[in-house]
Each structure stands twice: as C-alpha cells, then as structure tokens.
Design a protein around this motif. Structure first.
Motif, PDB file in Angstrom:
ATOM      1  N   ALA A  44      21.000  92.062  63.310  1.00 51.09           N
ATOM      2  CA  ALA A  44      21.816  92.379  62.133  1.00 51.09           C
ATOM      3  C   ALA A  44      22.472  93.750  62.245  1.00 51.09           C
ATOM      4  N   GLY A  45      21.784  94.682  62.913  1.00 51.43           N
ATOM      5  CA  GLY A  45      22.375  96.014  63.079  1.00 51.43           C
ATOM      6  C   GLY A  45      23.687  95.948  63.834  1.00 51.43           C
ATOM      7  N   ALA A  46      23.704  95.132  64.881  1.00 48.53           N
ATOM      8  CA  ALA A  46      24.932  94.981  65.664  1.00 48.53           C
ATOM      9  C   ALA A  46      25.998  94.249  64.857  1.00 48.53           C
ATOM     10  N   THR A  47      25.584  93.245  64.106  1.00 45.40           N
ATOM     11  CA  THR A  47      26.537  92.493  63.286  1.00 45.40           C
ATOM     12  C   THR A  47      27.207  93.407  62.270  1.00 45.40           C
ATOM     13  N   VAL A  48      26.407  94.206  61.577  1.00 41.47           N
ATOM     14  CA  VAL A  48      26.972  95.121  60.588  1.00 41.47           C
ATOM     15  C   VAL A  48      27.836  96.180  61.264  1.00 41.47           C
ATOM     16  N   GLY A  49      27.319  96.750  62.334  1.00 45.34           N
ATOM     17  CA  GLY A  49      28.052  97.810  63.015  1.00 45.34           C
ATOM     18  C   GLY A  49      29.349  97.343  63.646  1.00 45.34           C
ATOM     19  N   ASP A  50      29.357  96.123  64.168  1.00 43.86           N
ATOM     20  CA  ASP A  50      30.527  95.636  64.923  1.00 43.86           C
ATOM     21  C   ASP A  50      31.617  95.041  64.047  1.00 43.86           C
ATOM     22  N   THR A  51      31.237  94.417  62.926  1.00 43.93           N
ATOM     23  CA  THR A  51      32.261  93.692  62.166  1.00 43.93           C
ATOM     24  C   THR A  51      32.281  93.954  60.663  1.00 43.93           C
ATOM     25  N   TYR A  52      31.213  94.480  60.098  1.00 41.92           N
ATOM     26  CA  TYR A  52      31.254  94.840  58.680  1.00 41.92           C
ATOM     27  C   TYR A  52      31.726  96.284  58.501  1.00 41.92           C
ATOM     28  N   ASN A  53      31.102  97.207  59.222  1.00 37.71           N
ATOM     29  CA  ASN A  53      31.519  98.600  59.102  1.00 37.71           C
ATOM     30  C   ASN A  53      32.997  98.806  59.410  1.00 37.71           C
ATOM     31  N   PRO A  54      33.555  98.136  60.432  1.00 40.10           N
ATOM     32  CA  PRO A  54      34.993  98.305  60.673  1.00 40.10           C
ATOM     33  C   PRO A  54      35.862  97.830  59.518  1.00 40.10           C
ATOM     34  N   LEU A  55      35.412  96.846  58.764  1.00 36.86           N
ATOM     35  CA  LEU A  55      36.176  96.434  57.585  1.00 36.86           C
ATOM     36  C   LEU A  55      36.243  97.569  56.571  1.00 36.86           C
ATOM     37  N   LEU A  72      31.455  85.151  54.580  1.00 36.07           N
ATOM     38  CA  LEU A  72      31.951  85.822  55.775  1.00 36.07           C
ATOM     39  C   LEU A  72      31.123  85.472  57.002  1.00 36.07           C
ATOM     40  N   ASP A  73      31.681  84.631  57.883  1.00 30.91           N
ATOM     41  CA  ASP A  73      31.096  84.473  59.209  1.00 30.91           C
ATOM     42  C   ASP A  73      31.892  85.379  60.152  1.00 30.91           C
ATOM     43  N   GLU A  74      31.451  85.483  61.389  1.00 35.34           N
ATOM     44  CA  GLU A  74      32.103  86.427  62.302  1.00 35.34           C
ATOM     45  C   GLU A  74      33.588  86.129  62.511  1.00 35.34           C
ATOM     46  N   PRO A  75      33.994  84.884  62.739  1.00 38.91           N
ATOM     47  CA  PRO A  75      35.434  84.633  62.897  1.00 38.91           C
ATOM     48  C   PRO A  75      36.249  85.076  61.680  1.00 38.91           C
ATOM     49  N   THR A  76      35.705  84.889  60.492  1.00 46.24           N
ATOM     50  CA  THR A  76      36.422  85.300  59.281  1.00 46.24           C
ATOM     51  C   THR A  76      36.515  86.810  59.200  1.00 46.24           C
ATOM     52  N   ARG A  77      35.442  87.501  59.512  1.00 50.71           N
ATOM     53  CA  ARG A  77      35.468  88.963  59.478  1.00 50.71           C
ATOM     54  C   ARG A  77      36.486  89.497  60.474  1.00 50.71           C
ATOM     55  N   ARG A  78      36.528  88.914  61.656  1.00 49.61           N
ATOM     56  CA  ARG A  78      37.485  89.395  62.664  1.00 49.61           C
ATOM     57  C   ARG A  78      38.923  89.051  62.264  1.00 49.61           C
ATOM     58  N   PRO A 128      21.556  96.592  51.041  1.00 43.48           N
ATOM     59  CA  PRO A 128      22.994  96.702  50.774  1.00 43.48           C
ATOM     60  C   PRO A 128      23.758  97.302  51.955  1.00 43.48           C
ATOM     61  N   ASP A 129      24.906  96.698  52.240  1.00 44.35           N
ATOM     62  CA  ASP A 129      25.784  97.244  53.280  1.00 44.35           C
ATOM     63  C   ASP A 129      27.229  97.100  52.813  1.00 44.35           C
ATOM     64  N   THR A 130      28.174  97.164  53.734  1.00 43.85           N
ATOM     65  CA  THR A 130      29.602  97.055  53.448  1.00 43.85           C
ATOM     66  C   THR A 130      30.034  98.091  52.407  1.00 43.85           C
ATOM     67  N   GLY A 131      29.479  99.290  52.528  1.00 45.74           N
ATOM     68  CA  GLY A 131      29.898 100.410  51.696  1.00 45.74           C
ATOM     69  C   GLY A 131      29.285 100.456  50.320  1.00 45.74           C
ATOM     70  N   ILE A 132      28.485  99.460  49.949  1.00 43.42           N
ATOM     71  CA  ILE A 132      27.934  99.432  48.588  1.00 43.42           C
ATOM     72  C   ILE A 132      27.063 100.652  48.303  1.00 43.42           C
ATOM     73  N   SER A 133      26.256 101.075  49.251  1.00 41.40           N
ATOM     74  CA  SER A 133      25.366 102.218  49.025  1.00 41.40           C
ATOM     75  C   SER A 133      26.168 103.453  48.634  1.00 41.40           C
ATOM     76  N   ALA A 134      27.236 103.710  49.375  1.00 42.24           N
ATOM     77  CA  ALA A 134      28.062 104.881  49.090  1.00 42.24           C
ATOM     78  C   ALA A 134      28.750 104.757  47.739  1.00 42.24           C
ATOM     79  N   VAL A 135      29.351 103.601  47.481  1.00 44.76           N
ATOM     80  CA  VAL A 135      30.116 103.435  46.241  1.00 44.76           C
ATOM     81  C   VAL A 135      29.213 103.511  45.013  1.00 44.76           C
ATOM     82  N   LEU A 136      28.136 102.740  45.003  1.00 41.58           N
ATOM     83  CA  LEU A 136      27.305 102.677  43.810  1.00 41.58           C
ATOM     84  C   LEU A 136      26.599 103.989  43.520  1.00 41.58           C
ATOM     85  N   VAL A 137      26.037 104.622  44.530  1.00 43.99           N
ATOM     86  CA  VAL A 137      25.306 105.870  44.285  1.00 43.99           C
ATOM     87  C   VAL A 137      26.256 106.965  43.815  1.00 43.99           C
TER      88      VAL A 137
END
Length: 259
Positions: free
Chosen positions: A74-85, A26-32, A137-146
C-alpha cells in the motif's frame, strides 16, 4: 474502456471520473488516467480552469477495494499514484474546482478537498471512512482536515468515519457552496468561467503563495508574497488591469502564466 472523460466548455476543462458502476472507485488505471488528464489540462494554454467531477450518483468512493493486489504494498500504491494526484492538483497553476455530485468517500473526499474551490450538490455526502476498513487517511486528508478543523475534530471524523451531509461540510468551512443537485453543473461552470476570465498570471501566483502559506512560517510566506508581487507587477495581468481601470472598461485578461 475509458474511466476518465474530458469535456471542453469554453476555457474550462471538465474532467469526470467515469466508472459509475463502481461509484467511480479508483483502481490504478483510473488513477493514472486522471493524472494524465490533469497534466494535459495544465499544459494546455487554452485551459484556464479545470473542474473535477464524477458520473452517476458518486463523486468518488476512494480506493477500489476489489483491486486487492494494489494493497499488498500500500505504501508504494499511495506513493506512486495517490500522492502524485494531490501534488498535481495543488501544484498546477490552473485553478481546480471540485464539483461534488454525490458520494465522496475516503480518497474521494481527499481528492475533492485538495482542490482550490469545492462546489457540492445538496445531495452530496462526505466520509473519511478509512478506519472502517482498517486503513489510514491519505490523499491529502490528514493535511486538509487538521489544518482546517484542528486535531480533535479531524481525529473524530477519521476515527468514526461518519457520513457528513453537504450542509455539514459547508458549516465546517470545507466547501465553498452547496447548491441544488440540478444546478451543480451550471453553478460550477459560472464559477469556473469567472476564474477563467481573470488574470491567469496573478491567480497562479496567488495559488502558489496560498499553498505555501498552509505549512510555511510567516517570514517565509511574506517573502514569497513580495516575490510574487514583484512578478505580478511586471506581468500582463497587472498591465491589462491598470489599462482597463484607466480607460474605465472591463479588463480582457490573457492566459499567460508566470514562469
């Protein structure tokens, strides 16, 4: 060059990550592009189920580590394009099935596990491999696994980053079914068709309440159940279901979703 492709099969929209040469990293264009495809499917009343998959030998191996600039902030990257997914997949009324055809690593594992149903090929594997490159871990993994496994098992998977076979992940209760790789598309389509044929309003309300139930208190959840049931009893799904029951026929549910 498109990195996300869509294919309509009846009332089911297949969305495929299409960077096989990069194992669907996943690069930014792919995420968007993926985010746009998800929004487009959810806004189309003709789409009653979405399947998310990958092309080639991977489902998705997570962040494209060659895109070094994306990790400068990385915080902006996760917040802007991973969290919205994650919020889109979990928040859209349309059911989303992950068809995990191969490697699901890092954010790819997260992307699969936040879907409503997860189908896995018997050749697929999963790894929470963030720690191997000094990441969290990001992209929801923390919530799902725990929530699914508890702290100690989730922490073990995150800190070892070890690869899990599809069978192991199924035994952990993280995927719905493991099928022969050659049958993954057909088996997933059958599941998707069954969802698409159901009451869109009742299924959407069920998804909303279940997503709430993962983090809310019991009083909040039962209040949401009561509200959802009130909406459902006045909706087209219940009307058609009762009519079909009375007339002893197969119901023909509409695609009308709750407001």
């Amino acid at each position: 060059m498109t990195t996300v492709t869509t294919t309509r099969k009846g009332a089911v929209e297949w969305i495929a990550l299409d960077r096989p040469e990069r194992l669907n990293a996943l690069d930014e264009p792919t995420r968007r592009a993926l985010l746009d495809a998800l929004h487009g499917a959810d806004e189309d009343p003709a789409v009653r189920c979405v399947v998310l998959t990958g092309t080639g030998r991977a489902f998705c191996v997570g962040q494209d580590l060659s895109a070094h600039h994306e990790l400068v902030d990385a915080g902006a990257t996760v917040g802007d394009t991973y969290n919205p997914l994650v919020t889109t997949v979990t928040g859209m009324d349309t059911p989303v099935i992950a068809a995990v055809n191969g490697l699901a690593v890092g954010a790819g594992m997260g992307l699969a596990l936040v879907c409503d149903l997860v189908m896995a090929a018997d050749t697929a594997s999963f790894a929470c491999a963030f720690g191997k490159v000094g990441l969290v871990p990001d992209t929801g993994i923390s919530a799902v696994l725990v929530r699914a496994l508890g702290h100690v098992r989730a922490f073990e998977l995150a800190t070892t980053g070890r690869s899990l076979s599809a069978r192991e992940v199924h035994e952990l209760g993280l995927v719905n079914a493991v099928v022969p790789a050659a049958d993954l598309e057909a088996e997933t389509q059958a599941r998707a068709d069954a969802l698409a044929a159901g009451p869109a309003d009742a299924f959407a309300l069920t998804k909303r309440v279940f997503r709430l139930a993962a983090h809310a208190s019991v009083p909040e959840v039962i209040a949401a159940e009561a509200e959802a049931q009130d909406i459902a009893t006045r909706g087209p799904g219940h009307a058609e279901g009762m009519a079909a029951f009375t007339e002893k026929r197969v119901p023909r549910f509409s695609n009308i979703r709750p407001v």
